[in-house]
Design a protein around this motif. Structure first.
Motif, PDB file in Angstrom:
ATOM      1  N   GLU A 163     -24.866  48.780 -28.717  1.00 29.39           N
ATOM      2  CA  GLU A 163     -25.866  49.180 -29.678  1.00 29.39           C
ATOM      3  C   GLU A 163     -25.539  48.683 -31.080  1.00 29.39           C
ATOM      4  N   LEU A 164     -24.262  48.408 -31.368  1.00 26.01           N
ATOM      5  CA  LEU A 164     -23.906  47.898 -32.689  1.00 26.01           C
ATOM      6  C   LEU A 164     -24.639  46.594 -32.970  1.00 26.01           C
ATOM      7  N   HIS A 165     -24.712  45.743 -31.958  1.00 24.64           N
ATOM      8  CA  HIS A 165     -25.391  44.457 -32.123  1.00 24.64           C
ATOM      9  C   HIS A 165     -26.856  44.663 -32.471  1.00 24.64           C
ATOM     10  N   ASN A 166     -27.534  45.494 -31.711  1.00 27.81           N
ATOM     11  CA  ASN A 166     -28.971  45.714 -31.920  1.00 27.81           C
ATOM     12  C   ASN A 166     -29.268  46.429 -33.233  1.00 27.81           C
ATOM     13  N   CYS A 167     -28.317  47.170 -33.756  1.00 28.11           N
ATOM     14  CA  CYS A 167     -28.498  47.842 -35.048  1.00 28.11           C
ATOM     15  C   CYS A 167     -28.217  46.904 -36.221  1.00 28.11           C
ATOM     16  N   GLY A 168     -27.756  45.693 -35.933  1.00 28.32           N
ATOM     17  CA  GLY A 168     -27.491  44.718 -36.986  1.00 28.32           C
ATOM     18  C   GLY A 168     -26.195  44.936 -37.734  1.00 28.32           C
ATOM     19  N   VAL A 169     -25.280  45.699 -37.142  1.00 23.89           N
ATOM     20  CA  VAL A 169     -23.986  45.931 -37.781  1.00 23.89           C
ATOM     21  C   VAL A 169     -23.219  44.613 -37.835  1.00 23.89           C
ATOM     22  N   CYS A 188     -14.985  48.816 -36.789  1.00 27.88           N
ATOM     23  CA  CYS A 188     -13.715  49.077 -36.108  1.00 27.88           C
ATOM     24  C   CYS A 188     -13.615  50.576 -35.852  1.00 27.88           C
ATOM     25  N   TRP A 189     -12.806  50.932 -34.891  1.00 31.66           N
ATOM     26  CA  TRP A 189     -12.642  52.335 -34.532  1.00 31.66           C
ATOM     27  C   TRP A 189     -11.260  52.530 -33.914  1.00 31.66           C
ATOM     28  N   CYS A 190     -10.804  53.746 -33.994  1.00 27.89           N
ATOM     29  CA  CYS A 190      -9.510  54.074 -33.396  1.00 27.89           C
ATOM     30  C   CYS A 190      -9.732  54.563 -31.970  1.00 27.89           C
ATOM     31  N   GLY A 242     -10.435  49.390 -31.563  1.00 29.13           N
ATOM     32  CA  GLY A 242     -11.453  48.414 -31.202  1.00 29.13           C
ATOM     33  C   GLY A 242     -12.025  47.751 -32.441  1.00 29.13           C
ATOM     34  N   PHE A 243     -12.572  46.578 -32.256  1.00 29.34           N
ATOM     35  CA  PHE A 243     -13.143  45.814 -33.359  1.00 29.34           C
ATOM     36  C   PHE A 243     -14.369  45.070 -32.850  1.00 29.34           C
ATOM     37  N   PHE A 244     -15.461  45.138 -33.608  1.00 30.00           N
ATOM     38  CA  PHE A 244     -16.717  44.477 -33.253  1.00 30.00           C
ATOM     39  C   PHE A 244     -17.082  43.499 -34.353  1.00 30.00           C
ATOM     40  N   VAL A 245     -17.503  42.310 -33.952  1.00 26.22           N
ATOM     41  CA  VAL A 245     -18.034  41.320 -34.885  1.00 26.22           C
ATOM     42  C   VAL A 245     -19.380  40.868 -34.325  1.00 26.22           C
ATOM     43  N   HIS A 246     -20.430  40.985 -35.128  1.00 24.16           N
ATOM     44  CA  HIS A 246     -21.759  40.555 -34.700  1.00 24.16           C
ATOM     45  C   HIS A 246     -21.723  39.058 -34.404  1.00 24.16           C
ATOM     46  N   GLU A 247     -22.474  38.642 -33.397  1.00 25.19           N
ATOM     47  CA  GLU A 247     -22.443  37.233 -32.990  1.00 25.19           C
ATOM     48  C   GLU A 247     -22.878  36.274 -34.094  1.00 25.19           C
ATOM     49  N   LYS A 248     -23.658  36.761 -35.061  1.00 28.61           N
ATOM     50  CA  LYS A 248     -24.057  35.877 -36.152  1.00 28.61           C
ATOM     51  C   LYS A 248     -22.867  35.470 -37.020  1.00 28.61           C
ATOM     52  N   VAL A 255      -6.439  27.181 -33.802  1.00 23.80           N
ATOM     53  CA  VAL A 255      -7.834  27.031 -33.360  1.00 23.80           C
ATOM     54  C   VAL A 255      -8.324  28.444 -33.079  1.00 23.80           C
ATOM     55  N   GLN A 256      -9.033  29.007 -34.068  1.00 25.52           N
ATOM     56  CA  GLN A 256      -9.459  30.405 -34.014  1.00 25.52           C
ATOM     57  C   GLN A 256     -10.477  30.633 -32.902  1.00 25.52           C
ATOM     58  N   GLN A 257     -10.308  31.745 -32.167  1.00 27.83           N
ATOM     59  CA  GLN A 257     -11.330  32.144 -31.198  1.00 27.83           C
ATOM     60  C   GLN A 257     -12.566  32.617 -31.942  1.00 27.83           C
ATOM     61  N   LYS A 258     -13.708  32.560 -31.300  1.00 28.37           N
ATOM     62  CA  LYS A 258     -14.948  33.053 -31.897  1.00 28.37           C
ATOM     63  C   LYS A 258     -15.006  34.575 -31.790  1.00 28.37           C
ATOM     64  N   GLY A 259     -15.675  35.181 -32.768  1.00 26.61           N
ATOM     65  CA  GLY A 259     -15.931  36.614 -32.736  1.00 26.61           C
ATOM     66  C   GLY A 259     -14.709  37.464 -32.974  1.00 26.61           C
ATOM     67  N   ALA A 260     -14.783  38.708 -32.496  1.00 26.29           N
ATOM     68  CA  ALA A 260     -13.703  39.672 -32.708  1.00 26.29           C
ATOM     69  C   ALA A 260     -12.362  39.196 -32.165  1.00 26.29           C
ATOM     70  N   PRO A 261     -12.292  38.495 -31.020  1.00 23.87           N
ATOM     71  CA  PRO A 261     -10.977  38.047 -30.527  1.00 23.87           C
ATOM     72  C   PRO A 261     -10.221  37.173 -31.525  1.00 23.87           C
ATOM     73  N   GLY A 262     -10.925  36.471 -32.395  1.00 18.57           N
ATOM     74  CA  GLY A 262     -10.271  35.640 -33.393  1.00 18.57           C
ATOM     75  C   GLY A 262      -9.508  36.438 -34.442  1.00 18.57           C
ATOM     76  N   PHE A 263      -9.745  37.741 -34.506  1.00 21.58           N
ATOM     77  CA  PHE A 263      -9.032  38.597 -35.462  1.00 21.58           C
ATOM     78  C   PHE A 263      -7.770  39.213 -34.854  1.00 21.58           C
ATOM     79  N   ALA A 264      -7.534  38.984 -33.571  1.00 22.49           N
ATOM     80  CA  ALA A 264      -6.365  39.570 -32.916  1.00 22.49           C
ATOM     81  C   ALA A 264      -5.080  38.970 -33.481  1.00 22.49           C
ATOM     82  N   LEU A 265      -4.076  39.813 -33.647  1.00 26.27           N
ATOM     83  CA  LEU A 265      -2.805  39.355 -34.204  1.00 26.27           C
ATOM     84  C   LEU A 265      -1.786  39.036 -33.121  1.00 26.27           C
ATOM     85  N   SER A 266      -1.709  39.886 -32.122  1.00 30.77           N
ATOM     86  CA  SER A 266      -0.715  39.716 -31.079  1.00 30.77           C
ATOM     87  C   SER A 266      -1.277  40.299 -29.792  1.00 30.77           C
ATOM     88  N   ASN A 267      -0.537  40.109 -28.716  1.00 34.15           N
ATOM     89  CA  ASN A 267      -1.015  40.666 -27.456  1.00 34.15           C
ATOM     90  C   ASN A 267      -0.951  42.185 -27.513  1.00 34.15           C
TER      91      ASN A 267
END
Length: 198
Positions: A1-7, A11-13, A27-33, A62-74
């Motif tokens: 629903e975050l996507h459809n709301c235009g967020v 992020c959340w714990c 968790g972390f969400f990045v809109h596809e735009k 080579v950064q991943q697209k979207g939220a995965p690109g913000f990951a620091l470590s496994n």
């Protein structure tokens, strides 16, 4: 629903309501735009590098697209296992049912505090609910303001009841719907009355 709301991003714990415990993953969400916008300020980590060339060790990110690109470590495997088990319970219970019980539990505590505690002359005005009354504007906890907040927190701890104290005069009660029963809310209410009366 975050996507459809235009967020744009969110992020959340996962430590509290997703049952992850202290140090639980978030968790972390990045809109596809924004999936290919790599010019945002960020901490870059090797886990944000695209998976197929991550171990080339050529020192070229080579950064991943979207939220995965913000990951620091496994992510920690034991935390993932706990989170997977918790999410399975959420899936089986159903979010609509969980939210409905959340509204009922929180409403029940609200009723007890307003219709019972505040109408008793000994406790009138002692506790103020500062969480919005509209269920669409709140989750499953109530923030309760009182000059006795610290004492209430400490005395409830001695009874094995955990609340969340916020300096100087608020304690928060969370009626987590997966494992809180209505009788638990009633017992909590009676415990609050007793410790304020001590």
């Amino acid at each position: 629903e975050l996507h459809n709301c235009g967020v744009d991003m969110g992020c959340w714990c996962g430590y509290k309501y997703m049952n992850g415990g202290p140090g639980g993953i978030a968790g972390f969400f990045v809109h596809e735009k924004h999936a290919e916008c790599f010019d945002y300020p960020r901490l870059n980590g090797w886990w944000g590098h695209e998976a197929k060339t991550r171990f080339n060790m050529d020192n070229k990110l080579v950064q991943q697209k979207g939220a995965p690109g913000f990951a620091l470590s496994n992510p920690p495997m034991l935390e993932l296992a706990c989170m997977a088990a918790s999410l399975d319970i959420f899936q089986r219970a159903g979010m609509a049912e969980i939210r409905n019980k959340s509204i009922l539990l929180t409403g029940y505590l609200e009723y007890l505090l307003i219709e019972k505690l505040d109408k008793d002359d000994r406790f009138k005005g002692v506790i103020e609910i500062i969480t919005p009354r509209d269920v669409k504007q709140r989750g499953t906890q109530l923030s309760l303001k009182t000059i006795h907040a610290k004492a209430v927190n400490n005395k409830l701890k001695l009874r094995g009841i955990a609340v969340d104290y916020r300096h100087p005069n608020v304690f928060r009660a969370a009626q987590v719907p997966l494992y809180t029963r209505f009788v638990d809310v009633l017992e909590f209410y009676h415990a609050v009355r007793e410790v304020i009366n001590e």
